[in-house]
Structures are given as structure tokens and as C-alpha cells.
Scaffold this motif. Structure first.
Motif, PDB file in Angstrom:
ATOM      1  N   GLU A 154      66.559  26.070  56.726  1.00  0.00           N
ATOM      2  CA  GLU A 154      65.397  25.336  57.153  1.00  0.00           C
ATOM      3  C   GLU A 154      65.875  24.090  56.216  1.00  0.00           C
ATOM      4  OE1 GLU A 154      61.286  26.763  56.781  1.00  0.00           O
ATOM      5  OE2 GLU A 154      62.026  28.093  58.482  1.00  0.00           O
ATOM      6  N   LYS A 178      65.855  32.173  55.077  1.00  0.00           N
ATOM      7  CA  LYS A 178      65.930  31.503  56.659  1.00  0.00           C
ATOM      8  C   LYS A 178      65.217  29.891  56.034  1.00  0.00           C
ATOM      9  CE  LYS A 178      61.745  31.397  59.873  1.00  0.00           C
ATOM     10  NZ  LYS A 178      60.219  31.902  60.148  1.00  0.00           N
ATOM     11  N   LYS A 207      65.204  37.804  53.584  1.00  0.00           N
ATOM     12  CA  LYS A 207      64.827  37.656  55.185  1.00  0.00           C
ATOM     13  C   LYS A 207      64.905  35.882  55.139  1.00  0.00           C
ATOM     14  CE  LYS A 207      63.668  39.225  59.681  1.00  0.00           C
ATOM     15  NZ  LYS A 207      62.840  39.927  60.526  1.00  0.00           N
ATOM     16  N   GLU A 208      63.666  36.152  54.241  1.00  0.00           N
ATOM     17  CA  GLU A 208      62.396  34.434  54.298  1.00  0.00           C
ATOM     18  C   GLU A 208      63.834  33.525  53.796  1.00  0.00           C
ATOM     19  OE1 GLU A 208      58.408  35.396  51.720  1.00  0.00           O
ATOM     20  OE2 GLU A 208      58.157  36.730  53.883  1.00  0.00           O
TER      21      GLU A 208
END
Length: 178
Positions: free
Chosen positions: A169, A165, A161-162
Motif C-alpha cells: 500500500e 500488505k 502478512k499484514e
């Protein structure tokens, strides 16, 4: 020459590296480039597959007490085999192919490894501590594995998940530059 690091989730990192058969100038150039690349990227270990070469070659250069990585402390490892392991320990690991992510990984506390140097001379090393961790981490790369695969299911989900993300970005930052 500094080479580009292969970054997760690149499928090449899943490749099982082939044994080195020729201890020649080509191998020496690869090892020299790997060293320059590892130092430039602030790593302590690097497997050939991390620069896109699927050969069973890796390097390890741990910092000394002053925090310096001296070239004479470099360990060049060709066709390694772990002969023996003892105990368990947990260590916070990171990886040049999984930049800016660190997590606790359980590994053998002590290992005995057989390998060849750049000239084809057989070596056997027994180690514990960070050197044992580095050997295991880099040998995992040769077998197509990353340290994040050793995380628990929940930690792995959190990582995925990180990571997604963070990639989004980075992608949007790259998009704004144009």
C-alpha cells in the motif's frame, strides 16, 4: 542531528553489535543524535543499530507521570550485560524499526543490568515494569533480534502478512505521487 531509522526487514537489524571501545566525542555525538532521533520519532528507547551503527549502545527515556520525557531522566547504556532476571510478565510492545505494529511479548518481570555511561563509568541498575521491558527490548536489538521474533508462530505469520500488505500500500501511494 536526527538520523534515519533502519526499518524491518533491513538486514542490518539482524547484525550483532560490537562492544564500544572508545568513550569519546564520536560516541557522545552518536548518543546525542540517538536522543534527538528517538524524541522526534516519539520513542522511549533506541539502540544504535536502529540508526545503522552496529555498536553496543542504547538509550532509554521513559515518560514521567505527566507523560513528559525529560532529558535528565535519559539513561545512556553502553555495553550492557543482563546479570539476573526474575519472573515473567507480558507487555504490549512496539518498535521504531517496526512502525505502527504492536503486540504482546513475554519478558522477564525484573532484571539487573550492568553497563557503562557515556564517560565509561560502570553502573548497575535493578528494574521492573516498563524500564525492565525497555532494557530487554533494546538489548535484543544489540543482539540482532526484534520483538516480533518473540511472537507465536501464528501471530508471526499474521504479522508478516499484514506487513507485506502495508508495504505494498505504501509503495503504491509513493508511485502515485510521481
Amino acid at each position: 542531528m536526527i538520523r534515519e531509522i533502519v526499518v524491518y526487514p533491513d538486514k542490518r537489524l539482524k547484525q550483532i553489535s560490537k562492544p564500544v571501545e572508545k568513550f569519546d566525542e564520536e560516541l557522545h555525538k552518536l548518543l546525542d543524535d540517538m536522543y534527538e532521533t528517538m524524541i522526534a520519532k516519539n520513542g522511549i528507547g533506541l539502540a544504535a543499530i536502529q540508526v545503522g551503527v552496529p555498536l553496543r549502545a542504547l538509550i532509554i527515556n521513559l515518560p514521567n507521570e505527566e507523560g513528559e520525557q525529560k532529558k535528565e531522566d535519559l539513561i545512556e547504556v553502553i555495553n550492557p550485560k543482563i546479570l539476573e532476571t526474575k519472573g515473567n510478565t507480558t507487555y504490549t510492545e512496539g518498535c521504531l524499526s517496526v512502525p505502527e505494529y504492536y503486540d504482546d511479548v513475554e519478558r522477564a518481570e525484573w532484571i539487573k543490568v550492568e553497563f557503562f555511561d557515556r564517560f565509561g563509568n560502570k553502573k548497575v541498575v535493578e528494574s521492573d515494569g516498563l524500564l525492565a521491558i525497555a532494557f530487554q527490548h533494546e538489548i535484543d536489538h544489540l543482539n540482532g533480534h526484534l520483538f516480533i521474533e518473540k511472537l507465536s508462530f501464528l501471530k508471526r505469520k499474521k504479522f508478516e502478512k499484514e506487513w507485506k500488505k502495508r508495504r505494498k500500500e505504501r509503495g503504491s501511494k509513493k508511485g502515485k505521487v510521481k
